[in-house]
Design an enzyme around this catalytic site. Structure first.
Site, PDB file in Angstrom:
ATOM      1  N   GLU A 142       0.581   0.607   8.480  1.00  9.50           N
ATOM      2  CA  GLU A 142       0.675   0.914   9.595  1.00  9.50           C
ATOM      3  C   GLU A 142      -0.431   0.167  10.023  1.00  9.50           C
ATOM      4  O   GLU A 142      -1.434   0.867   9.747  1.00  9.50           O
ATOM      5  CB  GLU A 142       1.243   2.243   9.866  1.00  9.50           C
ATOM      6  CG  GLU A 142       1.343   2.467  11.873  1.00  9.50           C
ATOM      7  CD  GLU A 142       1.845   3.917  11.719  1.00  9.50           C
ATOM      8  OE1 GLU A 142       2.037   4.250  10.784  1.00  9.50           O
ATOM      9  OE2 GLU A 142       2.526   4.013  13.189  1.00  9.50           O
ATOM     10  N   ARG A 168       2.376   7.578  -5.809  1.00  7.62           N
ATOM     11  CA  ARG A 168       1.121   7.428  -4.905  1.00  7.62           C
ATOM     12  C   ARG A 168       0.254   7.556  -5.879  1.00  7.62           C
ATOM     13  O   ARG A 168      -0.264   7.992  -6.877  1.00  7.62           O
ATOM     14  CB  ARG A 168       1.204   8.568  -4.187  1.00  7.62           C
ATOM     15  CG  ARG A 168       1.893   8.307  -2.919  1.00  7.62           C
ATOM     16  CD  ARG A 168       1.824   9.649  -1.424  1.00  7.62           C
ATOM     17  NE  ARG A 168       0.683   8.871  -0.755  1.00  7.62           N
ATOM     18  CZ  ARG A 168       1.151   8.500   0.525  1.00  7.62           C
ATOM     19  NH1 ARG A 168       2.670   7.536   0.435  1.00  7.62           N
ATOM     20  NH2 ARG A 168      -0.250   8.073   1.059  1.00  7.62           N
ATOM     21  N   LYS A 183      -4.202   9.247   5.908  1.00  3.16           N
ATOM     22  CA  LYS A 183      -4.766   9.095   7.122  1.00  3.16           C
ATOM     23  C   LYS A 183      -5.068   9.675   7.977  1.00  3.16           C
ATOM     24  O   LYS A 183      -6.084   9.557   8.561  1.00  3.16           O
ATOM     25  CB  LYS A 183      -3.797   7.173   7.157  1.00  3.16           C
ATOM     26  CG  LYS A 183      -4.538   5.782   6.603  1.00  3.16           C
ATOM     27  CD  LYS A 183      -3.998   4.570   7.617  1.00  3.16           C
ATOM     28  CE  LYS A 183      -2.312   4.289   6.940  1.00  3.16           C
ATOM     29  NZ  LYS A 183      -1.577   3.609   7.696  1.00  3.16           N
TER      30      LYS A 183
HETATM   31  P1  ATP Z   1      -1.296   7.298   4.572  1.00  4.54           P
HETATM   32  O1  ATP Z   1      -0.322   8.573   4.434  1.00  4.54           O
HETATM   33  O2  ATP Z   1      -2.763   7.405   3.993  1.00  4.54           O
HETATM   34  O3  ATP Z   1      -1.442   7.196   5.658  1.00  4.54           O
HETATM   35  P2  ATP Z   1       0.775   5.644   4.807  1.00  4.54           P
HETATM   36  O4  ATP Z   1       1.304   6.110   3.705  1.00  4.54           O
HETATM   37  O5  ATP Z   1       1.616   6.318   5.910  1.00  4.54           O
HETATM   38  O6  ATP Z   1      -0.455   6.221   4.298  1.00  4.54           O
HETATM   39  P3  ATP Z   1       0.953   3.132   5.208  1.00  4.54           P
HETATM   40  O7  ATP Z   1       0.185   1.742   6.158  1.00  4.54           O
HETATM   41  O8  ATP Z   1       2.044   3.152   5.943  1.00  4.54           O
HETATM   42  O9  ATP Z   1       0.094   4.512   4.715  1.00  4.54           O
HETATM   43  O10 ATP Z   1       1.340   2.724   4.298  1.00  4.54           O
HETATM   44  C1  ATP Z   1       1.248   1.005   3.738  1.00  4.54           C
HETATM   45  C2  ATP Z   1       1.548   1.059   2.342  1.00  4.54           C
HETATM   46  O11 ATP Z   1       0.803   1.128   1.269  1.00  4.54           O
HETATM   47  C3  ATP Z   1       2.893   1.309   1.908  1.00  4.54           C
HETATM   48  O12 ATP Z   1       4.304   0.502   1.154  1.00  4.54           O
HETATM   49  C4  ATP Z   1       2.514   2.735   1.235  1.00  4.54           C
HETATM   50  O13 ATP Z   1       4.043   2.950   0.309  1.00  4.54           O
HETATM   51  C5  ATP Z   1       1.710   2.515   0.476  1.00  4.54           C
HETATM   52  N1  ATP Z   1       0.637   3.279  -0.060  1.00  4.54           N
HETATM   53  C6  ATP Z   1       0.066   4.078   0.742  1.00  4.54           C
HETATM   54  N2  ATP Z   1      -0.993   5.507   0.460  1.00  4.54           N
HETATM   55  C7  ATP Z   1      -0.877   5.501  -1.473  1.00  4.54           C
HETATM   56  C8  ATP Z   1      -0.641   5.787  -1.839  1.00  4.54           C
HETATM   57  N3  ATP Z   1      -1.847   6.573  -1.942  1.00  4.54           N
HETATM   58  N4  ATP Z   1      -0.433   4.874  -3.193  1.00  4.54           N
HETATM   59  C9  ATP Z   1      -0.069   3.777  -3.367  1.00  4.54           C
HETATM   60  N5  ATP Z   1       0.440   3.207  -2.813  1.00  4.54           N
HETATM   61  C10 ATP Z   1      -0.087   4.291  -1.000  1.00  4.54           C
HETATM   62 MG    MG Z   2       3.240   5.676   7.964  1.00  8.46          MG
END
Ligand code: ATP
Ligand code: MG
Length: 549
Positions: free
Chosen positions: A33, A258, A268
């Site tokens: 995102e 994760r 984020k």
């Molecule tokens: P955050 O909570 O940091 O905002 P998010 O999952 O909301 O992370 P996205 O931009 O939606 O962030 O994530 C894009 C991809 O990266 C998703 O498929 C998510 O599962 C993966 N991802 C995010 N954080 C991690 C992590 N700590 N380890 C492995 N994969 C991750």
């Molecule tokens: Mg997200």
């Protein structure tokens, strides 16, 4: 370096290929995102999604999951593209969930026509309250039994801009008593009169993640939709939507754990607060676990990829030690980074027997310049000249008046070798008004020149140094951990900030470092440092030479 062994996802893909399930090749996507910068957790997902199509053949999409115009921006889109490319991956297609808003809208209409979706006019608070709990079923919305025609009319008017934000939502009609709360009539569209970073003002209703993601996966014919474990409970909804949608492709969703890293935060939302509250200098502050921050600290992309390969892919949630990342960084820089000399906390050494202390440099011209290899085990990195003169800088910590036992460095009356230069002996300590050590008066032994030493002297230690006249003043930033505890809490993380995470040194570097094309250096005996790409004359410490903090 990568592809170390295999993991449960690669095993699954291998068996799907064998059973003929992905005849057109493996297709994956990395779906960030654009609401912030990528962090090293995302790198794990990037390395997995792009890695499997490198391993098995196929294509990977970079798809922006841009369904929330209020939090997203084109700056984040550009930063994310830069980071993925910098990690060394090439996407086959660059797409946006918002590219599919028409198809998503059509799917919603189709669900309404099937009696599987309805417009609900409860406000967000009431919807939350009626959802129930883990132990209690939810209660039906009073709008659940609206007719298909009424729903179609309302939804089309929502799309046309006839209502204010929050007046209505579109919900799936699944089961308010489902043990899985995600299936209790989830909201799939909401009204937001907001300009979208990619599609501008074309829409005032926006689909929700759970509805969007699976449909985009199906439209792109993703063969393996890989996501993190928190989406496991959403999988029944993912499948429900695709079971009822007008689409003939249904990717399997497969979850993995994760990445968590010690002494940092990885969401984020929390990283935003560090930036917004000026706790760090920006998303690319070298203390941040963002890709941009790591890059600015001097971490090579290959070190991040090696790290991701080593942690592997499992279903167990784990917090990885910072030491593993540091290990990968050192391994990457060890044989490739030129090794130069810089003094972080300079102490002046005056060579009282230097021949031209008072006169001009007639004699100096007769002595060939000192040289040193850029890397003692990597000849290919070449040599550089080392200016040498009557005044030098050495590291303050390399001199002690009351040294501990086994001290190998300089002390009053003691001897030490200057790396690639001469042996010196300390004759006199000069103090400042406060009684601090101001300068050391030393002599050097002309016949002790490195590589041509006939002095017979055997000092125990070798220290680094920089010529005072030729040395270049630089700023060295030594970054420590951003947090004082291994696992900062999401609610308390601001209290766990390390107040001493940045130490700045007014240092002196040998001139050849400044003109060398390389950006990553080892400063002998100090660690690995990186020329800051934004600020000239600034070096960021990437990692120390050895494990331990
Ligand atoms: P955050 O909570 O940091 O905002 P998010 O999952 O909301 O992370 P996205 O931009 O939606 O962030 O994530 C894009 C991809 O990266 C998703 O498929 C998510 O599962 C993966 N991802 C995010 N954080 C991690 C992590 N700590 N380890 C492995 N994969 C991750
Ligand atoms: Mg997200």
């Amino acid at each position: 370096m990568e592809n170390q062994g295999t993991d449960f996802i690669r095993q699954r893909i291998a068996s799907d290929i064998e059973s003929g399930k992905c005849e057109g090749g493996v297709v994956t996507r990395f779906p960030p995102e654009p609401n912030g910068y990528l962090h090293i957790g995302h790198a794990k997902s990037i390395c997995l999604n792009f890695g499997v199509t490198e391993d098995f053949g196929g294509t990977t999409y970079l798809r922006f999951d841009d369904t929330n115009p209020l939090k997203e921006s084109n700056d984040y889109v550009e930063a994310i593209k830069q980071d993925v490319a910098w990690l060394g991956f090439e996407w086959a297609h660059l797409t946006f969930a918002s590219d599919y808003f028409d198809q998503l809208y059509d799917q919603a209409l189709s669900l309404i026509k099937q009696g599987k979706a309805y417009v609900c006019s409860l406000d967000a608070e009431a919807i939350r309250e009626s959802r129930g709990t883990l132990t209690q079923p939810g209660t039906d919305s009073p709008f659940r039994e609206r007719t298909i025609d009424e729903n179609l009319d309302l939804f089309q008017r929502m799309r046309a801009g006839g209502f204010a934000d929050g007046e209505h939502v579109l919900r799936l009609k699944i089961d308010m008593a489902s043990p899985n709360i995600n299936l209790r009539d989830p909201v799939i569209y909401r009204i937001r009169h907001a300009t979208h970073q990619h599609v501008g003002d074309a829409w005032c209703i926006y689909p929700m993640y759970d509805f969007t993601h699976c449909i985009c996966d199906a439209l792109e014919e993703i063969t393996h939709s890989l996501c993190t474990l928190e989406f496991e409970d959403h999988r029944p909804l993912y499948d429900w939507v695709l079971d009822h949608a007008d689409l003939n492709f249904h990717p399997p969703q497969i979850e993995f754990s994760r990445l968590g890293l010690e002494y940092t935060v990885m969401s984020k939302r929390l990283l935003h607060r560090l930036v917004d509250e000026d706790i760090v200098a920006g998303w690319d502050d070298p203390r941040m676990p963002t890709i941009a921050g790591l890059r600015r600290r001097g971490v090579p992309a290959l070190a991040i990829r090696d790290f991701c390969a080593r942690i592997g892919i499992t279903k167990q949630d784990n917090v990885v030690e910072m030491n593993l990342l540091d290990f990968c960084i050192r391994k990457c820089l060890e044989s490739t980074a030129p090794r130069g000399m810089a003094v972080l906390e300079p102490l002046k050494v005056v060579l009282t027997n230097y021949p031209n202390v008072q006169s001009d440099s007639v004699q100096e011209a007769e002595t060939p310049a000192l040289t040193g290899p850029w890397h003692s085990q990597n000849e290919a990195l070449g040599h550089r000249d080392l200016p040498f003169g009557p005044e030098l800088w050495i590291e303050r910590s390399d001199f002690s008046e009351n040294p501990p036992s086994k001290w190998k460095r300089l002390l009053p009356g003691g001897m030490v070798r200057l790396r690639y230069a001469y042996i010196i002996v300390c004759d006199e300590v000069v103090y400042d008004d406060q009684g601090g050590v101001l300068q050391l008066n030393c002599r050097y032994f002309e016949d002790s020149r490195s590589g041509n030493d006939t002095s017979g002297l055997k000092p125990k230690g070798v220290i680094h140094w920089v010529d005072a006249a030729a040395g270049i003043p630089v700023t060295v930033r030594d970054y420590g951990r951003l947090f004082t505890v291994p696992a900062p809490g999401a609610d308390t993380f601001l209290q766990d900030i390390n107040p001493d995470s940045l130490t700045e040194y007014a240092a002196v570097a040998e001139p050849a470092i400044m003109t060398h094309a390389a950006k990553n250096f080892q400063f002998e005996r100090q660690g690995y440092f990186y020329k800051d790409p934004e600020q000239g004359g600034v070096f960021n410490k990437t990692v120390s030479l050895r494990e331990g903090f």
